[in-house]
Design an enzyme around this catalytic site. Structure first.
Site, PDB file in Angstrom:
ATOM      1  N   GLU A   1      15.907  -1.355  93.087  1.00  0.00           N
ATOM      2  CA  GLU A   1      15.230  -2.455  92.402  1.00  0.00           C
ATOM      3  C   GLU A   1      16.227  -3.550  92.018  1.00  0.00           C
ATOM      4  O   GLU A   1      16.349  -3.927  90.853  1.00  0.00           O
ATOM      5  CB  GLU A   1      14.457  -1.915  91.195  1.00  0.00           C
ATOM      6  CG  GLU A   1      13.429  -0.866  91.618  1.00  0.00           C
ATOM      7  CD  GLU A   1      12.545  -0.335  90.492  1.00  0.00           C
ATOM      8  OE1 GLU A   1      12.996  -0.325  89.340  1.00  0.00           O
ATOM      9  OE2 GLU A   1      11.401   0.055  90.795  1.00  0.00           O
TER      10      GLU A   1
ATOM     11  N   ARG B   1       7.980   4.282 101.014  1.00  0.00           N
ATOM     12  CA  ARG B   1       8.720   4.491  99.768  1.00  0.00           C
ATOM     13  C   ARG B   1       8.776   5.965  99.368  1.00  0.00           C
ATOM     14  O   ARG B   1       9.767   6.433  98.800  1.00  0.00           O
ATOM     15  CB  ARG B   1       8.063   3.650  98.672  1.00  0.00           C
ATOM     16  CG  ARG B   1       8.653   3.847  97.309  1.00  0.00           C
ATOM     17  CD  ARG B   1       8.138   2.779  96.372  1.00  0.00           C
ATOM     18  NE  ARG B   1       8.409   3.130  94.995  1.00  0.00           N
ATOM     19  CZ  ARG B   1       8.074   2.405  93.951  1.00  0.00           C
ATOM     20  NH1 ARG B   1       7.440   1.248  94.127  1.00  0.00           N
ATOM     21  NH2 ARG B   1       8.350   2.779  92.733  1.00  0.00           N
TER      22      ARG B   1
ATOM     23  N   ASP C   1       6.503   7.109  91.505  1.00  0.00           N
ATOM     24  CA  ASP C   1       6.955   6.605  90.223  1.00  0.00           C
ATOM     25  C   ASP C   1       6.027   7.005  89.077  1.00  0.00           C
ATOM     26  O   ASP C   1       5.310   6.158  88.549  1.00  0.00           O
ATOM     27  CB  ASP C   1       7.056   5.071  90.297  1.00  0.00           C
ATOM     28  CG  ASP C   1       7.886   4.495  89.170  1.00  0.00           C
ATOM     29  OD1 ASP C   1       8.557   5.268  88.479  1.00  0.00           O
ATOM     30  OD2 ASP C   1       7.853   3.268  88.985  1.00  0.00           O
TER      31      ASP C   1
ATOM     32  N   GLU D   1      13.632  14.536  86.566  1.00  0.00           N
ATOM     33  CA  GLU D   1      13.303  13.447  85.633  1.00  0.00           C
ATOM     34  C   GLU D   1      11.800  13.317  85.433  1.00  0.00           C
ATOM     35  O   GLU D   1      11.047  13.093  86.374  1.00  0.00           O
ATOM     36  CB  GLU D   1      13.872  12.115  86.166  1.00  0.00           C
ATOM     37  CG  GLU D   1      13.559  10.912  85.279  1.00  0.00           C
ATOM     38  CD  GLU D   1      14.137   9.584  85.810  1.00  0.00           C
ATOM     39  OE1 GLU D   1      15.011   9.614  86.701  1.00  0.00           O
ATOM     40  OE2 GLU D   1      13.704   8.528  85.330  1.00  0.00           O
TER      41      GLU D   1
ATOM     42  N   GLU E   1       4.052   5.007  80.894  1.00  0.00           N
ATOM     43  CA  GLU E   1       3.996   3.745  81.641  1.00  0.00           C
ATOM     44  C   GLU E   1       2.719   3.619  82.471  1.00  0.00           C
ATOM     45  O   GLU E   1       2.052   2.592  82.435  1.00  0.00           O
ATOM     46  CB  GLU E   1       5.228   3.635  82.546  1.00  0.00           C
ATOM     47  CG  GLU E   1       5.196   2.390  83.416  1.00  0.00           C
ATOM     48  CD  GLU E   1       6.469   2.209  84.243  1.00  0.00           C
ATOM     49  OE1 GLU E   1       7.409   3.007  84.105  1.00  0.00           O
ATOM     50  OE2 GLU E   1       6.507   1.245  85.029  1.00  0.00           O
TER      51      GLU E   1
HETATM   52  C1  BDP Z   1       9.830   2.359  86.980  1.00  0.00           C
HETATM   53  C2  BDP Z   1       9.758   1.289  85.961  1.00  0.00           C
HETATM   54  C3  BDP Z   1      10.976   0.412  85.931  1.00  0.00           C
HETATM   55  C4  BDP Z   1      12.208   1.277  85.888  1.00  0.00           C
HETATM   56  C5  BDP Z   1      12.226   2.192  87.079  1.00  0.00           C
HETATM   57  C6  BDP Z   1      13.364   3.183  87.068  1.00  0.00           C
HETATM   58  O1  BDP Z   1       8.609   0.512  86.218  1.00  0.00           O
HETATM   59  O2  BDP Z   1      10.858  -0.406  84.811  1.00  0.00           O
HETATM   60  O3  BDP Z   1      13.348   0.509  85.854  1.00  0.00           O
HETATM   61  O4  BDP Z   1      11.067   2.969  87.090  1.00  0.00           O
HETATM   62  O5  BDP Z   1      13.104   4.360  86.879  1.00  0.00           O
HETATM   63  O6  BDP Z   1       8.977   3.353  86.537  1.00  0.00           O
HETATM   64  O7  BDP Z   1      14.504   2.809  87.283  1.00  0.00           O
END
Ligand code: BDP
Length: 713
Positions: free
Chosen positions: A312, A362, A391, A413, A419
């Protein structure tokens, strides 16, 4: 009443008039600060429950007492356990024993047979073990069920108990995504308790209270800044902030918790003025070695660094054509002289992907990047793997990396922060979801290769201690810590599960409800209240799932903030999170034959189960397959009818959660009642919006009417 004390509120036991004799004196041997915390926690808890303060004494006195200490240092403790019994306790485990011992002189002089010779011993190899044992005893006295123990809130007698408990996981960690400006990435309970306005907090009391909550459920590692490290947090490893880091570390150290920092992979450029962060460039390695020396001079017991690299838009070794073992090992070598660890995240994927190339799915990314590196990492590197391949969705399969890495130490994790599961406005008790993950059998080494055995190290590497579980925090500066009072159960449950993954979601809910609400209700421990609240928690994940994205397809949330329905929110973006709904069907083909091949990343028989629509479980069907709306599920329902049914029912069940809470009014403390009611009312309304948006979308796409002819617009 605000919920600030959470499960440590230790309300007064009105059935017991004064401090029971067996707990009037706490004999603690040693000056170690964790042991001191243990003694003061015990003193505080007993005082609060029984209205009278026990004494803390360094030497035994001629009365019954509670002895706290470690086997090596406290003779009174050691003599109560055989060598074998002592050896059964692991580094952070504990042993508690309540026994009756003849003490005629004492009972004669006090004329009370009941209290004669009753002693409790809380012992460990280390003071951390003793601290966890103290919290166990307090849980027991407060009426929370724990393992085989029964609540004894009404008893003034010494608990005649004999309890051995060792944590399953060596690392039991929490990640904070706190930024130094005081905000929290994905925080739903106010601002940061660590920072404000680009400086550290001065409110050490709040941090101490947080440390108490964490230690009470066995958490012993904590990273204190966001994995996305901006310019200001990049400076955490400089003189500017290291003295503050040291102060925070001291607060947590007293509760046996080690601090970690998230670092910016490009620090040598941003702080050091180098032109590169190439892990194989000697100047870069040297820069980190010097840096590690400085950092450890300030905080000698820092746990180490957490790293999000090449993810990211974060910098990482890929920029230099290096792989992630190169990057992680270079940092690991710098930390090694100080016993530091590098926790390296596997959340690495191309967020600017092109779906025409299916191999960039992904879901495949973590496995594709890290499986080839298995065995290449240093002893002090631990790979951190999200529970699922995407995610933290409400439903995902388990990441196929678990079990595939055989010679690499790992952390699993989870995300306690909700979220994608209602952002602590909706009720969603996540322990059942985590249990499913932990109990999942990967078949990596045949039947019984469960995730919990992999992440504890038991399957591949029983002697190594760099294994365990980590989770993203759900707390903030809100008075009740978690925004939604009932979301405290997720923090509590996470800690309990990280200690003992064999506890059931039901047992944990039971403990938490008793500890939090136990003395409210119609009678002490009011049974109805307890079971009703417990049922609300246990239903809530399923309720949330039923009115949001169906059958494992995920997403369908508003982009960026991820709250509320937006079916096509991510559909045409580059983030790789699609559902592929058109007028014929929906779902992502991840099979090997015609799709992305993701299903092939599992061991057999899981691969075979996922590859075929005949065997793929309904709840994951759309994660693995693209099917027509008329596809028949194992449940006997078509996909489209399932969507309609679950969404109508889900909204009703959300309303039912609210109504159930309302039925408890009068049994609950008014302030607690009101704060939760507000959230449940919002949830009930918002669930209707989810229902209508999803149902309408699929009705229009498919043109297929609801068999039950309910209103769809
Ligand atoms: C996602 C989130 C983002 C985090 C990313 C992460 O939307 O804000 O930075 O994971 O785990 O769930 O690095």
């Amino acid at each position: 009443e605000s919920g600030y004390a959470a499960w440590l509120h230790y309300s007064r036991n009105s059935k017991v008039e004064k401090l029971p004799a067996w707990c009037r004196v706490i004999v603690v041997h040693g000056t170690d600060e964790v042991l001191q915390s243990a003694a003061s926690e015990l003193q505080h808890g007993l005082t609060s429950m029984f209205g009278q303060q026990p004494k803390i004494s360094a030497v035994p006195v001629n009365t019954p007492f509670i002895a706290l200490g470690t086997f090596p240092e406290h003779p009174l403790v050691a003599e109560r356990f055989s060598a074998k019994e002592q050896a059964e306790v692991s580094a952070e485990g504990y042993r508690i024993r309540g026994i009756e011992m003849p003490d005629p002189a004492y009972s004669a002089s006090h004329g009370n047979d009941d209290i004669k010779g009753q002693y409790v011993t809380i012992a460990g190899q280390t003071s951390k073990g003793v601290l966890y044992g103290v919290f166990h005893l307090l849980r027991y006295l407060q009426g929370g069920l724990d393992g085989k123990l029964k609540p004894t809130t009404e008893s003034v007698h010494v608990p005649i108990l004999d309890q051995l408990s060792n944590p399953a996981n060596s690392i039991r960690m929490i990640n904070h995504w706190d930024n130094m400006d005081g905000s929290i990435e994905r925080g739903y309970a106010g601002g940061s308790i660590f920072y404000d306005n680009n400086a550290f907090t001065t409110n050490m009391e709040r941090l101490r209270d947080y440390a108490r909550l964490l230690a009470s459920v066995g958490i012993q590692a904590l990273s204190i800044n966001n994995v996305n490290v901006h310019q200001v947090e990049t400076e955490l490893i400089t003189d500017k902030f290291l003295p503050d880091v040291a102060k925070v570390a001291a607060v947590f150290r007293a509760y046996g918790i080690q601090i970690y920092l998230s670092i910016n992979y490009a620090s040598p450029i941003q702080l050091g003025g180098l032109t590169t962060a190439d892990p194989l460039e000697p100047a870069v390695a040297e820069w980190w070695q010097t840096k590690a020396q400085e950092v450890y001079a300030a905080v000698p017991d820092l746990g180490g660094f957490v790293v999000k690299a090449d993810s990211e838009n974060r910098p990482g070794p890929f920029s230099y054509g290096r792989h992630h073992a190169d990057g992680a090992n270079m940092l690991a070598d710098a930390l090694q002289p100080y016993g530091g660890r590098v926790i390296w995240r596997c959340f690495v994927y191309n967020c600017k992907q092109d779906w025409r190339d299916r191999k960039t799915d992904r879901a495949r990314a973590a496995f594709d990047h890290f499986k080839p590196l298995d065995g290449l990492f240093r002893e002090n590197v631990i790979l951190q793997i999200k529970n699922g391949p995407m995610d933290f969705q409400v439903r995902e399969p388990v990441s196929p990396l678990f079990g595939a890495l055989e010679s690499t130490q790992i952390l699993l994790e989870f995300q306690i922060a909700q979220e994608y599961t209602g952002q602590q406005k909706h009720l969603c008790y996540l322990v059942p979801q985590w249990k499913e993950v932990l109990d999942f059998d990967t078949y990596a080494q045949g039947k019984g290769s469960t995730i919990k055995r992999i992440v504890s190290g038991a399957l591949h590497s029983p002697k190594h201690t760099n294994y365990g579980i980590v989770a993203v925090s759900n707390i903030g500066a809100d008075t009740n810590w978690t925004g939604h009072l009932l979301a405290q159960s997720n923090l509590y449950g996470y800690g309990r599960l990280a200690w003992d993954p064999d506890l059931s979601a039901d047992e944990i809910a039971d403990e938490w409800v008793r500890l939090t609400f136990g003395r409210q209700g119609n009678s002490d421990g009011g049974t109805d209240l307890i079971s009703t609240l417990k049922q609300m928690l246990l239903d809530s994940w399923n309720v949330y799932e039923s009115y949001t994205a169906p059958l494992g397809v995920g997403w369908m949330v508003s982009p960026d903030h991820h709250y509320g329905p937006d079916v096509d929110g991510y559909e045409y973006s580059m983030w790789g999170t699609y559902h592929f709904a058109d007028c014929w069907g929906i779902g992502v083909d991840r099979t090997t034959a015609t799709g992305t091949g993701y299903a092939g990343q599992y061991f057999s028989p899981n691969t075979d189960i996922y590859e075929s629509t005949d065997t793929c479980p309904d709840e994951l069907l759309l994660f693995f397959h693209h099917v027509p709306y008329t596809h028949l599920l194992h449940s006997g329902q078509t996909v489209i009818q399932h969507i309609y049914d679950t969404h109508f029912e889900g909204a009703e069940r959300a309303a039912h959660l609210r109504d159930t809470w309302v039925s408890l009014r009068g049994q609950l403390n008014a302030a607690m009642y009101e704060q939760v009611l507000e959230r449940l009312e919002h949830q009930a309304e918002h669930a209707k919006e989810w229902r209508d948006r999803i149902n309408t979308y699929f009705y229009r796409k498919s043109g297929i009417a609801d068999q039950k002819d309910r209103p769809i617009y």
